[in-house]
Design an enzyme around this catalytic site. Sequence first.
Site, PDB file in Angstrom:
ATOM      1  N   ASP A 305       0.842  -1.195   0.000  1.00  0.00           N
ATOM      2  CA  ASP A 305       0.000   0.000   0.000  1.00  0.00           C
ATOM      3  C   ASP A 305       0.875   1.243   0.000  1.00  0.00           C
ATOM      4  O   ASP A 305       1.837   1.340   0.776  1.00  0.00           O
ATOM      5  CB  ASP A 305      -0.885   0.028   1.243  1.00  0.00           C
ATOM      6  CG  ASP A 305      -2.029  -0.968   1.172  1.00  0.00           C
ATOM      7  OD1 ASP A 305      -2.984  -0.704   0.432  1.00  0.00           O
ATOM      8  OD2 ASP A 305      -1.953  -2.011   1.861  1.00  0.00           O
ATOM      9  N   ASP A 353      -5.547  -5.486  10.736  1.00  0.00           N
ATOM     10  CA  ASP A 353      -4.886  -4.173  10.769  1.00  0.00           C
ATOM     11  C   ASP A 353      -4.227  -3.969  12.133  1.00  0.00           C
ATOM     12  O   ASP A 353      -4.908  -3.991  13.163  1.00  0.00           O
ATOM     13  CB  ASP A 353      -5.900  -3.055  10.522  1.00  0.00           C
ATOM     14  CG  ASP A 353      -6.412  -3.043   9.090  1.00  0.00           C
ATOM     15  OD1 ASP A 353      -5.926  -3.867   8.301  1.00  0.00           O
ATOM     16  OD2 ASP A 353      -7.281  -2.225   8.781  1.00  0.00           O
ATOM     17  N   GLU A 438     -11.391  -0.574  -1.491  1.00  0.00           N
ATOM     18  CA  GLU A 438     -12.380  -1.334  -2.253  1.00  0.00           C
ATOM     19  C   GLU A 438     -13.437  -0.408  -2.835  1.00  0.00           C
ATOM     20  O   GLU A 438     -13.795   0.610  -2.234  1.00  0.00           O
ATOM     21  CB  GLU A 438     -13.051  -2.374  -1.352  1.00  0.00           C
ATOM     22  CG  GLU A 438     -12.074  -3.375  -0.762  1.00  0.00           C
ATOM     23  CD  GLU A 438     -12.651  -4.186   0.375  1.00  0.00           C
ATOM     24  OE1 GLU A 438     -12.111  -5.263   0.664  1.00  0.00           O
ATOM     25  OE2 GLU A 438     -13.641  -3.733   0.990  1.00  0.00           O
ATOM     26  N   THR A 593     -12.039 -10.650  -3.531  1.00  0.00           N
ATOM     27  CA  THR A 593     -11.605 -11.293  -2.284  1.00  0.00           C
ATOM     28  C   THR A 593     -12.414 -12.547  -1.995  1.00  0.00           C
ATOM     29  O   THR A 593     -13.308 -12.915  -2.747  1.00  0.00           O
ATOM     30  CB  THR A 593     -11.756 -10.310  -1.116  1.00  0.00           C
ATOM     31  OG1 THR A 593     -13.145  -9.975  -0.975  1.00  0.00           O
ATOM     32  CG2 THR A 593     -10.966  -9.044  -1.354  1.00  0.00           C
ATOM     33  N   GLU A 634      -7.571 -12.345  -3.984  1.00  0.00           N
ATOM     34  CA  GLU A 634      -6.783 -12.411  -2.761  1.00  0.00           C
ATOM     35  C   GLU A 634      -7.650 -13.012  -1.673  1.00  0.00           C
ATOM     36  O   GLU A 634      -8.887 -13.021  -1.774  1.00  0.00           O
ATOM     37  CB  GLU A 634      -6.289 -11.032  -2.360  1.00  0.00           C
ATOM     38  CG  GLU A 634      -7.387 -10.040  -2.046  1.00  0.00           C
ATOM     39  CD  GLU A 634      -6.861  -8.648  -1.744  1.00  0.00           C
ATOM     40  OE1 GLU A 634      -7.365  -8.025  -0.795  1.00  0.00           O
ATOM     41  OE2 GLU A 634      -5.953  -8.189  -2.459  1.00  0.00           O
ATOM     42  N   LEU A 637      -9.178 -13.569   4.702  1.00  0.00           N
ATOM     43  CA  LEU A 637      -8.712 -13.829   6.054  1.00  0.00           C
ATOM     44  C   LEU A 637      -7.410 -14.617   5.989  1.00  0.00           C
ATOM     45  O   LEU A 637      -7.132 -15.297   4.985  1.00  0.00           O
ATOM     46  CB  LEU A 637      -9.768 -14.620   6.844  1.00  0.00           C
ATOM     47  CG  LEU A 637     -11.131 -13.926   7.019  1.00  0.00           C
ATOM     48  CD1 LEU A 637     -12.132 -14.888   7.660  1.00  0.00           C
ATOM     49  CD2 LEU A 637     -11.001 -12.652   7.834  1.00  0.00           C
TER      50      LEU A 637
END
Length: 700
Positions: A305, A353, A438, A593, A634, A637
């Site tokens: 990122d 996070d 997203e 995802t 991707e 979890l």
Amino acid sequence: MAQAMEKLGGTSEEEEEEGMDMDVKEEDDDEEDGRIRAMVAGDVEMGGGGRYFLAPPDLPQESGDRADAPASASGSGSGSRRSRPAEEKERTKLRERHRRAITGRILAGLRRHGNYNLRVRADINEVIAALAREAGWVVLPDGTTFPSSQAGRPAAAVPTPATPTATAAPPSPTPPFRGIAPAGALRTLDHPSGRLKGVFTPPISAYDGHCRSVVPVAGASRAGEKVADSSPLIGSSTDSGNDKQLMDLIPRLPERDFAGSPYVPVYVMLPLGVVNTYCELVDPDSLMEQLKKLKSIGVDGVMVDCWWGIVEAHTPQQYNWKGYMHLFQVVRDAKLKLQVVISFHECGGKVGDDVCIPLPQWVAEIGRSNPNIYFTDSEGRCNPECLSWGVDKERVLLGRTALEVYFDFMRSFRVEFDEFFEDGTICEIEIGLGPYGELRYPSYPVRHGWRYPGIGEFQCYDSFLQKSLKKAADARGHSVWARGPHNAGSYNSQPRETGFLCDGGEYNSQYGRFFLGWYSQVLVEHGDSVLFLAKLAFDGSSIAVKISGIYWWYKTASHAAELTAGFYNPCNRDGYAPIASMLKKHGAALNFTCTELHTLDHYEDFPEAMADPEGLVWQVLNAAWDVGIPVASENALPCYDRDSYNKILESAKPLNDPDGRHLSSFTYLRLSPVLMQNHNLLEFERFVKQMHGESVPMCR
């Protein structure tokens, strides 16, 4: 028999509306008990013996004569009522849960791929009849099904095999359901079961240890006989009192061999705090060692990122790229490729996070005086995760619009890192378009109390989006529609608790269709505008957009959680096709995802959530593939086990896809000390080799 079959295989509307209550009534008479036990002990069959039964595990034979059981001491004088043992009730409840999960998956698939106009609460008999007609089978009025080649067989309540004769005329099938052609006009049984209405749906994986759907078994016994004890669907599994023990008794089938399959690149997402808030690379030596390990096991590259809140933190158009310059040099030295996410959102609050990176300070100062630059819910609570799409063309950011701010940032990035584009180190740019990067509304913020599986709330109450809504309502000629729904519940509501999102709710009224159409169109227009500028800034480079996997409440009619997030995807509409078309317009790839998630796992943990991640994955993949854009994926979890990797492989390289379609790349979330542990790294290396189409030892 038809009524008894419906008790075992059907799903009544009343049951579904009340949250699929798992309690099972006690039987009042021995004859009914016997009928149910006979069906449970029956076979799983479609072609050999008549009706198609979903056969749960055998009911145990009770000792003693139930007729001799002592009468109830209620004193009512209305007759005795006998209760079954508690453990038998638990087993019956378990069978009900699995039966409902199977029915839900079938219904979701038929609705997802279109042209099956089944009612939302269709029971299993209607589903099977529709599938049988699609396959060219004959369906008799009593529910008996058999191939058209056996059309001479007699129709009976419990049919027995009969030799068809050349002179026997086929019985006239019942009228087809709406949207389904008569049996004679349809394809034959040779048509693969994995394809519905010309849309590819992969068959159930033979190796998937989590795959628990009951499916027809080749060589199943005739009516009245038991399936062999070796069947993974029945037998000693009934001795278990819970789902985990039941599933542990199912033997693992051979894994699919991916040797020689298409090469799918694998990337690993770097830790969120790899560059700190001072724009400095954290612990470059340790990072280099980890990157070397990834390179040694065949990983193609890494994703990182690039945070707006770090680079343009203090002053507009003053960019600090030094930490990212150092990072990119380390990645290039490790001979890995780079996928860079341009992150115009804050970091923090999501699962996994472990750092907090807010929006730039100068943006926060504007927000304190004008909170309408943020998305706002119906109670006026602002969400500073990202800017509202209502300010895309409003000059509220010190004389610039949000689109101009995004473009200036992207153009500066492209100029600063030109050498990495030229030598091919940077292979793709993913454009952040909303919360967590997203393309969606921030409809389920944890900071406002949302908890899974709440439906979330609509996020259109800032003054700028309200102005857009009023303009749309006036243009439609209904100024009273310039409002959000007043009966859509709160963040943690369930669809049935709301008047707008429940089955048959206001979401499908004229006002509901207008509002949801506007709400989803704002999402598409935001993506369209930002991608137009991204193509200018990154001319000639590959770009991608991430779409979130909102799979809870997917099995309801409204798809409530998707609606609040901006995906207008109820059961009678494909909400992802317009997004795919917009991405096609800009030549952008779609990154999706949750490819590692299992539907039945979520059903067991949260049966009330009506979740279907697998169904959602295939709807989105088909929407993208239909317009011919690349699809990457991707995991949602963390995953370290082989079952999760196998599930990803199944989605990445669908079995027997007639067009040979597959994912363009896969990104693993994320690099961590746990992944670097020896046993986890070995399992991950095996997964990487399979994604690359290399041969690995198979578990038999």
